[in-house]
Design a protein around this motif. Structure first.
Motif, short mmCIF file in Angstrom:
data_model
loop_
_atom_site.label_atom_id
_atom_site.label_comp_id
_atom_site.label_asym_id
_atom_site.label_seq_id
_atom_site.Cartn_x
_atom_site.Cartn_y
_atom_site.Cartn_z
N THR A 19 0.86 -1.10 0.04
CA THR A 19 -0.03 -0.08 0.04
C THR A 19 0.82 1.19 -0.09
O THR A 19 1.84 1.44 0.80
CB THR A 19 -0.77 0.08 1.35
OG1 THR A 19 -1.74 -1.30 1.33
CG2 THR A 19 -1.85 1.25 1.31
N THR A 49 -7.35 3.64 -1.70
CA THR A 49 -7.65 3.74 -0.10
C THR A 49 -8.09 4.87 0.14
O THR A 49 -7.84 6.16 -0.57
CB THR A 49 -6.25 3.73 0.57
OG1 THR A 49 -5.24 4.47 -0.02
CG2 THR A 49 -5.57 2.14 0.19
N GLU A 54 -8.34 0.34 2.41
CA GLU A 54 -8.79 -0.04 0.94
C GLU A 54 -10.51 -0.01 0.95
O GLU A 54 -11.04 -0.23 2.00
CB GLU A 54 -8.46 -1.54 0.51
CG GLU A 54 -8.88 -2.48 1.19
CD GLU A 54 -8.18 -3.67 0.80
OE1 GLU A 54 -8.33 -4.29 -0.38
OE2 GLU A 54 -7.73 -4.51 1.73
N LYS A 151 -3.61 0.41 -2.91
CA LYS A 151 -3.10 -0.97 -2.56
C LYS A 151 -3.05 -2.00 -3.65
O LYS A 151 -3.94 -2.12 -4.49
CB LYS A 151 -3.97 -1.67 -1.38
CG LYS A 151 -3.73 -2.84 -0.83
CD LYS A 151 -4.60 -3.40 0.29
CE LYS A 151 -4.23 -4.60 0.79
NZ LYS A 151 -4.97 -4.91 1.88
#
Length: 170
Positions: A19, A49, A54, A151
């Protein structure tokens, strides 16, 4: 055009996901992905995100075109998914001996009154036959929210290695 590095993550041992956050302005953002490989035949999936978490709602629409040197082209178009997905990102075609590289551009991410858009360009080698692969595509996250990052994960297995870097484009 100038790039300002916002975040980076270099994977050296298998991880389930990567991420990158730090989108905090109305600028265009770019993600450079280099030497990506997985520990199994898989597809790369991605989600935006919001506040570092997310969003897995069914609000991802995308289309892409696979290009390869043996002349076999394919189009993939998907709507109302829980992620951006392409069987052509990686999979049986790419592995640790033939890593993939990609560039992603993210638009309208910080604007909570507009949808967020993404485009990508990818390249790699077919692990078994010396075939060069490419993929070009784009998508829209049909939620008007403030997106702060992206992500990546795989639908099976792990990300084995690669470098992911988020830049602000100014």
């Amino acid at each position: 055009m100038s790039l300002i590095q916002v975040a980076t993550n270099t994977v050296t041992s298998a991880v389930a996901s990567v991420t990158l956050t730090g989108i905090d302005s109305d600028d265009v953002y770019m993600v450079a992905m280099s030497n990506l490989s997985t520990d199994s035949a898989t597809a790369l999936i991605g989600r935006f995100t919001e506040s570092g978490t997310e969003n897995s709602t069914s609000n991802y629409d995308m289309a892409s075109k696979r290009l390869q040197t043996n002349g076999s082209f394919a189009t993939l178009a998907l709507t109302n998914r829980t992620d951006f997905y392409s069987e052509y990102f990686i999979g049986a075609v790419l592995n640790t001996t033939a890593p993939m590289n990609a560039i992603f551009y993210i638009y309208n991410a910080n604007n909570s009154s507009q949808d967020t858009y993404i485009t990508w360009e990818q390249s790699g080698l077919y692990s078994g036959g010396g075939i060069t692969l490419g993929n070009q595509g784009g998508g829209v996250f049909t939620v008007q929210s403030q997106v702060d990052g992206f992500k990546w994960a795989t639908n099976t297995g792990n990300i084995a290695s690669g470098t992911f870097t988020l830049y602000k484009v100014i």
